[in-house]
Design a protein around this motif. Structure first.
Motif, PDB file in Angstrom:
ATOM      1  N   UNK A 152      -2.940  10.628 -11.819  1.00 45.30           N
ATOM      2  CA  UNK A 152      -3.616   9.354 -11.600  1.00 45.30           C
ATOM      3  C   UNK A 152      -3.430   8.791 -10.194  1.00 45.30           C
ATOM      4  N   UNK A 153      -2.569   9.411  -9.408  1.00 46.00           N
ATOM      5  CA  UNK A 153      -2.240   8.851  -8.103  1.00 46.00           C
ATOM      6  C   UNK A 153      -3.394   9.036  -7.141  1.00 46.00           C
ATOM      7  N   UNK A 154      -3.890   7.930  -6.667  1.00 48.49           N
ATOM      8  CA  UNK A 154      -4.958   7.941  -5.670  1.00 48.49           C
ATOM      9  C   UNK A 154      -4.533   6.978  -4.572  1.00 48.49           C
ATOM     10  N   UNK A 155      -3.696   7.452  -3.688  1.00 43.61           N
ATOM     11  CA  UNK A 155      -3.196   6.601  -2.622  1.00 43.61           C
ATOM     12  C   UNK A 155      -4.288   6.236  -1.633  1.00 43.61           C
ATOM     13  N   UNK A 156      -4.034   5.181  -0.901  1.00 44.04           N
ATOM     14  CA  UNK A 156      -4.958   4.740   0.144  1.00 44.04           C
ATOM     15  C   UNK A 156      -4.798   5.620   1.371  1.00 44.04           C
ATOM     16  N   UNK A 157      -5.794   5.686   2.161  1.00 43.00           N
ATOM     17  CA  UNK A 157      -5.708   6.429   3.425  1.00 43.00           C
ATOM     18  C   UNK A 157      -5.381   5.470   4.540  1.00 43.00           C
ATOM     19  N   UNK A 185       4.687   0.666   0.730  1.00 44.81           N
ATOM     20  CA  UNK A 185       4.905   0.113   2.076  1.00 44.81           C
ATOM     21  C   UNK A 185       4.431  -1.329   2.108  1.00 44.81           C
ATOM     22  N   UNK A 186       5.194  -2.175   2.771  1.00 51.41           N
ATOM     23  CA  UNK A 186       4.776  -3.571   2.897  1.00 51.41           C
ATOM     24  C   UNK A 186       4.092  -3.816   4.235  1.00 51.41           C
ATOM     25  N   UNK A 187       3.203  -4.785   4.238  1.00 46.68           N
ATOM     26  CA  UNK A 187       2.582  -5.304   5.467  1.00 46.68           C
ATOM     27  C   UNK A 187       2.622  -6.819   5.363  1.00 46.68           C
ATOM     28  N   UNK A 188       3.156  -7.464   6.391  1.00 42.49           N
ATOM     29  CA  UNK A 188       3.301  -8.921   6.395  1.00 42.49           C
ATOM     30  C   UNK A 188       2.839  -9.434   7.757  1.00 42.49           C
ATOM     31  N   UNK A 189       1.904 -10.371   7.755  1.00 47.33           N
ATOM     32  CA  UNK A 189       1.413 -10.979   8.994  1.00 47.33           C
ATOM     33  C   UNK A 189       1.328 -12.487   8.816  1.00 47.33           C
ATOM     34  N   UNK A 190       1.769 -13.201   9.837  1.00 47.68           N
ATOM     35  CA  UNK A 190       1.792 -14.663   9.803  1.00 47.68           C
ATOM     36  C   UNK A 190       0.940 -15.192  10.956  1.00 47.68           C
ATOM     37  N   UNK A 231       0.866  -1.183   0.000  1.00 47.66           N
ATOM     38  CA  UNK A 231       0.000   0.000   0.000  1.00 47.66           C
ATOM     39  C   UNK A 231       0.900   1.230   0.000  1.00 47.66           C
ATOM     40  N   UNK A 232       0.337   2.385  -0.337  1.00 42.25           N
ATOM     41  CA  UNK A 232       1.171   3.586  -0.397  1.00 42.25           C
ATOM     42  C   UNK A 232       1.804   3.916   0.953  1.00 42.25           C
ATOM     43  N   UNK A 233       3.041   4.361   0.909  1.00 44.73           N
ATOM     44  CA  UNK A 233       3.690   4.856   2.120  1.00 44.73           C
ATOM     45  C   UNK A 233       2.985   6.117   2.598  1.00 44.73           C
ATOM     46  N   UNK A 234       2.689   7.005   1.679  1.00 40.53           N
ATOM     47  CA  UNK A 234       1.911   8.223   1.934  1.00 40.53           C
ATOM     48  C   UNK A 234       1.062   8.487   0.701  1.00 40.53           C
ATOM     49  N   UNK A 235       0.035   9.285   0.852  1.00 37.31           N
ATOM     50  CA  UNK A 235      -0.916   9.472  -0.249  1.00 37.31           C
ATOM     51  C   UNK A 235      -0.610  10.660  -1.155  1.00 37.31           C
TER      52      UNK A 235
END
Length: 190
Positions: A185-190, A86-91, A73-77
């Protein structure tokens, strides 16, 4: 040596297991600064949003159950950040220490590089106490970029955030592809 998990794109049918894994980390850990877990519906929306944007949302399975997941997901919007992801990893708790996180992060890095990103960051809650996540990122070449002290308060204590980073596609040695990622076109996530 552990067998390599099956890694594939997440689907709506994975959402309940993904939400369960995340709920465990929210309730018992400090890697996430969320205090209320995501619902299954919110998890479905997150998966669908990542896929709609062309960004990876992956699961690792033993072909019967989800052992872990990772997404970008975006580091910043703001548009100038659009080359950094940005990465997110969960096990799942029962799958820790079996190479699931590393396998997921390796595929995530590869997918994000193919998409044209130039940097990936890891924002690790309780980096000092979350040595597993720090070691995972170090093992794949992430470097420490800094620590934000006392950035969160959870489970009765102040928690630091460790920032780690890795270059993709030549990092800052190459100019970004403005055509591939136009600011309009950049529409980052919040």
């Amino acid at each position: 040596m552990h067998s390599r998990p099956h890694i594939r794109a997440a689907s709506q049918t994975d959402a309940a297991q993904i939400a369960e894994i995340y709920a465990h980390h929210v309730a018992h850990g400090t890697a996430s600064f969320d205090t209320v877990p995501r619902s299954v519906d919110d998890t479905i929306a997150k998966i669908e949003d990542c896929h709609a944007r062309g960004w990876p949302f992956l699961v690792a399975t033993d072909r019967t159950m989800v052992l872990g997941y990772a997404y970008a997901s975006p580091f910043r919007t703001r548009p100038a950040y659009r080359w950094m992801i940005e990465d997110s990893v969960y096990v799942a708790p029962e799958a820790k220490g079996k190479g699931i996180g590393k396998a997921l992060l390796q595929v995530l890095l590869s997918e994000c590089e193919k998409l044209g990103f130039h940097q990936m960051t890891a924002v690790i809650g309780d980096g000092e106490g979350n040595r597993g996540s720090v070691a995972l990122h170090e093992s794949l070449g992430f470097k420490h970029s800094g620590t934000i002290e006392a950035s969160g308060f959870k489970h009765g204590r102040w928690i630091n955030t460790v920032i780690m980073q890795i270059s993709l596609n030549g990092g800052n040695a190459k100019l970004p592809d403005e055509v591939r990622f136009p600011a309009s076109d950049w529409k980052g996530l919040k």
